[in-house]
Design a protein around this motif. Structure first.
Motif: not given
Lengths: 477, 302
Positions: B221-249
């Motif tokens: 699982s990703a470290n959410l406190t550092d400066k390196v981003w797995r997918f996208d650092s924008s708020v929109e991008g984070i919302k997208y990740t939270i909404s749809y997950g990763v490999n979630s089906g």
């Protein structure tokens, strides 16, 4: 040749028809058997050609247990006594070549084909080969007779001895050339055991045949038809250049020596007694009395021949002498320092020489090249700092391995150098490369590109150091 | 035919054009004829020695007596290269990746020779030199040059990731969280302070990302406190990740899959080890000793 007519018609259209009648080209169909006679220029030539002894002997010179002068191609270095020049400093070779070329040009502009006549290996080797031929087969008339004679044991004996000696010289030439590039003593022992590497055999065989064919068989044909420098030098002379020339005003009209003087009713004639000695001694078989020409390598042997005849007929020396075309035509002769072209050449020589001196005194004992990583230019780390990657290439030119420390000047505030916490080993005589990272806090980076200078320094001797200026890349602030 | 040319005695071809033009039949010079004969002879020898004629009836060709084939020549050339590499490759086989790293000569060899291996197998997703690749979801595969590792940056951990492959996992939150909650969480994560909102703990994010939001390495699982981003650092991008997950089906889920290279069978053990060392040397590899403080900076989605 009718010199007066030639002079009158020179430069006119009809002149070319006149030239055609006298068009006589040495195509090598007849062997030139030149007569050898002593004289001033013969002596000079012997001395200048003796410089090639250096070519044969210098490789055996030792210095600190190693060959003093060695163009070590295998290890990519040039050893000159205690000096070692590595490929990185080879730019000096181009200056050296420039210097030599300009020296050739300068000498040519002053005194024509000095190199051809006195220093060229083709001239020198041919001269030695002919000297041997002269010793074995006899004087030119004897050689001509021998060539024309049917084959018999005597002829076979002479020819075989001659060719074997030529081949021995050719072989020795090949060996002497090779040992400038590999250790001389190693080469001999390897050669005797017939264990030379392929490139060694190829070099030896090439030089063997090259020498034997060019100096023994082709001789002046090389100068006439193969050598580009012969032609280049020919066009670099001008009317101020002094060269072996026939004083046609004094010599013409030429004629056989007469018992009667002019006063006693003989025909009026010049000093040339048409004895053909100048032609007979010429190694390229030209008649200098036809004026300056392609075949003349300006060796000065015809001057010796003519002077010896002038002695016999009690006339002053110098019917054939070093003179400029201006002088022969009776035009005012300029002084040497009024020859601007020579000054330009000398200027270039001095520049090249200065460059070489600078290079040799600034060789340094270590060089540093730093290549900054281009893909990616920088990396953002988890704490927000920016990391750059550098490939260090160190050339240690000293005689032993050294440990070096890495420091940086400039760059970003609070940057850290990673990868050089301990002193790093650099191997002598070849390049060593290592990777260095520089990490700087993201908030301190004010520009996309920040200049940074690296310095490596030997732990043992702080004077052995090298620097390189490069850049630290970061994101747009 | 008139013999009115200025080379009398030489026969002509007999053809006459324009009343008086004819061709002399001068023989070519002897050296030229010798050259011609030698060339013809060369052809015959060549055709006998080397493979030359196709035989259409058998779909084959004449093999030549020399036994030469292009493949053999290539193998011989390859043999020369292998001989140079051989001494390194033999030593590599018996060593662990950590032992290879400890040997500066072997490390240097891997750094130089691993480029092709990485280019063939890894660069398609991770980019040449491990700079990562991007697609519409943002960063498609992680950057390998930095010091942020989802599954650990020690040499054994990198080796394990390459051998076994990795598959990120994050549930799609769109059915469990309201739009406002997603927005609050995304803003906190974007600032690098997931714990700024109590939702982070309440909604179970800490289960994977850890109570401090620094990720749990064992889960990737990703470290959410550092400066390196797995997918996208924008708020929109984070919302997208939270909404749809990763490999979630979820069909819109982010994709984070690295294949199992050992199972694929394409790479030998030695090659897997070389790749581990090669990746470690990009600049982000973590040494064993101070690992405790820095190592667990991981996370699939952040």
């Amino acid at each position: 040749m009718d010199k007066e007519a030639g002079q009158k018609e020179a430069g006119t259209v009809t002149g070319i028809y006149h030239e055609l009648e006298h068009w006589n080209v040495n195509m090598g169909d007849k062997t030139v058997h030149a007569k050898r006679m002593p004289g001033f220029f013969r002596t000079i030539k012997n001395y200048t050609q003796a410089l090639y002894l250096l070519f044969f002997l210098v490789p055996y010179l030792r210095w600190n247990g190693k060959q003093a002068i060695l163009f070590d191609i295998e290890h990519r270095q040039f050893n000159f006594f205690s000096l070692t020049v590595l490929p990185q400093d080879i730019w000096m070779l181009s200056l050296l070549l420039l210097l030599l070329a300009m020296a050739l040009f300068a000498a040519t502009s002053v005194a024509s084909r000095v190199f051809c006549g006195y220093f060229c290996f083709q001239t020198a080797w041919t001269d030695w080969f002919v000297w041997l031929e002269d010793k074995i087969e006899g004087a030119p008339h004897a050689r001509r007779k021998l060539d024309a004679a049917p084959w018999n044991l005597e002829k076979i004996r002479k020819k075989v001895i001659k060719h074997l000696l030529w081949m021995a010289i050719a072989l020795f030439t090949g060996i002497s050339f090779s040992i400038w590039f590999v250790d001389a003593y190693w080469y001999w022992s390897t050669l005797i055991r017939l264990e030379l590497p392929m490139v060694g055999w190829v070099t030896l065989i090439t030089f063997f045949f090259g020498t034997y064919i060019m100096a023994g068989l082709l001789r002046e044909q090389v100068c006439m038809w193969m050598c580009p420098y012969a032609r280049i030098q020919g066009v670099m002379t001008d009317s101020q250049t002094i060269l072996p020339a026939y004083d046609y005003k004094r010599g013409e009209p030429r004629g056989k020596l007469q018992r009667k003087t002019d006063a006693e009713g003989g025909t009026a004639q010049g000093d040339c007694i048409d004895c053909y000695q100048c032609v007979q001694v010429c190694p390229t078989g030209v008649d200098i009395r036809d004026g300056q020409q392609l075949g003349c390598i300006t060796c000065g042997l015809c001057l010796d021949a003519c002077d010896s005849i002038m002695d016999k007929v009690a006339k002053p020396h110098g019917l054939i002498r070093y003179a400029s075309l201006d002088e022969l035509e009776g035009k005012p002769v300029k002084k040497m320092y009024q020859h601007p072209r020579t000054w330009v050449y000398i200027g270039i020589i001095l520049m090249a020489f200065g460059g070489i001196v600078y290079g040799l005194t600034h060789l340094g004992s270590m060089t540093l090249n730093v290549i900054s990583e281009r893909q990616p230019l920088f990396v953002r780390m988890s704490d927000g700092s920016i990391q750059n990657k550098y490939e260090f290439k160190v050339l240690n030119k000293t005689g032993h391995d050294l440990f070096v420390t890495v420091t940086a000047e400039g760059g970003v505030k609070d940057q850290v150098i990673l990868g050089a916490e301990k002193p790093l080993l650099t191997h002598h005589g070849r390049g060593t490369s290592f990777t260095i990272f520089v990490r700087a806090p993201g908030e301190n980076i004010k520009k996309e590109v920040t200049p940074i200078g690296f310095r490596i320094q030997s732990v043992e001797d702080p004077l052995i150091a090298a620097e390189y200026k490069t850049r630290f890349n970061g994101p747009k602030p | 035919m008139s013999e009115k040319h200025d080379a009398p005695g030489i026969p002509t071809t007999g053809h006459v054009w324009d009343d008086d033009l004819a061709d002399l039949t001068n023989p070519p010079p002897k050296w030229w004829m010798l050259g011609l004969a030698a060339s013809a002879l060369f052809c015959v020898v060549y055709f006998i020695y080397y493979p030359s004629f196709p035989i259409s009836s058998t779909g084959s060709f004449t093999k030549g007596i020399g036994g030469w084939t292009a493949i053999k020549e290539m193998e011989a050339d390859k043999g020369e290269v292998d001989a140079v590499r051989g001494k390194f490759e033999t030593r590599l086989k018996g060593l662990t990746p950590a032992a290879i790293l400890a040997d500066s000569e072997l490390t240097e060899y891997v750094k130089r020779s691993g480029k092709v291996l990485f280019g063939d197998n890894c660069a398609a997703c991770h980019g040449q030199n491990g700079i990562g690749t991007h697609d519409k979801q943002g960063l498609f595969a992680p950057i390998l040059n930095d010091d942020d590792w989802l599954y650990g940056g020690k040499i054994e951990e990198i080796h394990a990731s390459i051998e076994n492959g990795r598959q990120g996992m994050m549930m799609a939150g769109k059915d469990m969280l309201s739009a406002t909650e997603i927005d609050t969480l995304a803003n906190a994560v974007a600032k690098g302070q997931p714990n700024a909102t109590p939702l982070f703990a309440e909604k179970g994010c800490t289960g994977c990302h850890g109570p401090d939001g620094k990720g749990i390495q064992a889960m990737g699982s990703a470290n959410l406190t550092d400066k390196v981003w797995r997918f996208d650092s924008s708020v929109e991008g984070i919302k997208y990740t939270i909404s749809y997950g990763v490999n979630s089906g979820d069909p819109k889920a982010r994709v984070a899959v690295m294949p199992n290279f050992k199972e694929a069978g394409k790479l030998s053990d030695a090659e897997l080890k070389k790749l581990a060392v090669y990746v470690y040397k990009f600049g982000g590899g973590q040494a064993d000793a101070p690992a405790a403080s820095k190592a667990p900076e991981a996370g699939v989605a952040k």
